[in-house]
Enzyme design. Structure first.
Site, PDB file in Angstrom:
ATOM      1  CG  MET A  36     -10.897  69.233 -33.136  1.00  0.00           C
ATOM      2  SD  MET A  36     -12.491  69.885 -33.196  1.00  0.00           S
ATOM      3  CE  MET A  36     -12.638  70.715 -34.676  1.00  0.00           C
ATOM      4  CG  HIS A  43      -3.532  68.611 -37.885  1.00  0.00           C
ATOM      5  ND1 HIS A  43      -4.158  68.343 -38.859  1.00  0.00           N
ATOM      6  CD2 HIS A  43      -4.385  69.092 -36.974  1.00  0.00           C
ATOM      7  CE1 HIS A  43      -5.587  68.771 -38.707  1.00  0.00           C
ATOM      8  NE2 HIS A  43      -5.403  69.497 -37.428  1.00  0.00           N
ATOM      9  CD  GLN A 155       0.413  83.111 -38.140  1.00  0.00           C
ATOM     10  OE1 GLN A 155       1.749  83.007 -38.160  1.00  0.00           O
ATOM     11  NE2 GLN A 155      -0.220  84.087 -38.859  1.00  0.00           N
ATOM     12  CG  ASP A 157      -7.443  77.221 -35.835  1.00  0.00           C
ATOM     13  OD1 ASP A 157      -8.524  77.494 -36.360  1.00  0.00           O
ATOM     14  OD2 ASP A 157      -6.936  76.497 -35.835  1.00  0.00           O
ATOM     15  CG  MET A 191      -2.511  72.503 -45.810  1.00  0.00           C
ATOM     16  SD  MET A 191      -1.362  71.114 -45.659  1.00  0.00           S
ATOM     17  CE  MET A 191      -0.597  71.399 -47.114  1.00  0.00           C
ATOM     18  CB  SER A 192      -8.485  73.824 -43.000  1.00  0.00           C
ATOM     19  OG  SER A 192      -9.829  73.755 -42.583  1.00  0.00           O
ATOM     20  CB  SER A 193      -9.935  69.052 -40.882  1.00  0.00           C
ATOM     21  OG  SER A 193      -8.784  68.669 -40.110  1.00  0.00           O
TER      22      SER A 193
END
Ligand code: PAF
Length: 300
Positions: A36, A43, A155, A157, A191-193
């Site tokens: 996204m 990513h 992983q 998610d 890590m995540s947006s």
């Protein structure tokens, strides 16, 4: 020093399809990394894995409205196409970006959805009842457009990966699915947006998620088998953060997502925790060899 080619950008499905079928006719192996956008090292690790395994990597960048409930963060979700393209430019491989508009993917007459049963009913599915329907629908649309050989997911998610694998198996979708390890900040935060939403103070507190998972892994390594004991410790640790609220902290079978009564190697601990207004998820697959589990940013 070799200069990377800039990613090729497509916004329309017909141009993308034409490009892919030409490349496939020449025998090229295609990888797909659905995202996204608001790209980060997590990513990029998927993109690198795809570039290593495939001749062409298609990165889709699409903030998918159908996986957000009306009260969620669709409007404020970060949209950073220009810097995403720059980051992808630094990757070593042939990269194609597919960044369609919402109207392209969901014209006003759109009325077909993919529902995966069973494993979508628990955990994320309980808190976000329409989420996986939106994910499965957009992912299948992307699979049909790109017709990739391999699709890469993170992983982090964990339940999403299981839902996609189930859809692929149930609908005989001809693709391989590769799940890559969670990439973490040096202090352990996955890590995540959405980490961008955290204030400085919340960012400090957010480390309790990964710390509690490591604590659980340590208890398991020291012989603890009782899931209630471990779950209690995990919750206690998370709640040491002033602004933490736990949606769930569950110890489940990685295939059925049913609660486990006894810890064993392969069992997964799944967390969803709100730190202030930001909802974070994380997980760990328990393993006898503890050192393999936490892959920080600098890991190869
Ligand atoms: O994991 C995500 O970023 C999204 O759920 C996905 C798979 C790109 C579908 O919109």
């Amino acid at each position: 020093m070799s200069q990377q080619n800039a990613p090729i950008l497509f916004t329309g499905p017909d141009d993308l399809r034409q490009y892919i079928s030409r490349e496939k006719r020449m025998g090229k192996r295609i990888g797909l990394v659905p995202t996204m956008g608001a790209l980060h090292e997590g990513h990029l690790s998927l993109v690198r894995a795809s570039c290593e395994a495939c001749d062409i990597t298609v990165v889709s960048i699409f903030v998918n409205p159908t996986q957000f409930a009306p009260n969620e963060d669709f409007a404020k979700y970060p949209r950073t196409l220009a810097s995403d393209l720059e980051l992808l430019h630094s990757c070593n491989g042939t990269i194609v970006v597919f960044a369609p508009s919402v109207e392209t993917m969901y014209p006003s007459c759109f009325n077909t959805f993919v529902e995966v049963g069973g494993i979508t009913e628990r955990l994320e599915g309980e808190y976000r009842p329409t989420h996986f329907r939106g994910v499965a629908t957009i992912v299948l649309k992307l699979f049909l457009l790109v017709q990739q050989d391999v699709a890469f997911f993170g992983q982090k998610d964990f339940q999403q990966c299981a839902v996609i694998k189930k859809m692929v198996s149930d609908l005989n979708v001809p693709t391989q699915i590769t799940v890559c390890p969670i990439i973490r900040e040096p202090d352990g935060l996955a890590m995540s947006s959405r980490n961008k939403y955290l204030s400085q103070e919340e960012r400090k507190q957010a480390v309790v998620l990964s710390e509690s998972l490591l604590l659980a892994q340590k208890m398991f390594s020291h012989g603890e088998k009782d899931t209630d004991t471990v779950c209690r410790k995990v919750r206690e640790h998370i709640l040491t953060a002033r602004d933490a609220k736990i949606d769930y902290a569950a110890i489940v079978d990685p295939e059925t997502f049913e609660d486990c009564t006894e810890l064993a190697s392969g069992v997964v601990i799944l967390l969803a925790v709100r730190i202030g207004a930001t909802r974070l998820i994380d997980n760990i697959i328990l393993n006898y060899s503890h050192s393999l589990i936490f892959c920080h940013k600098k890991c190869p």
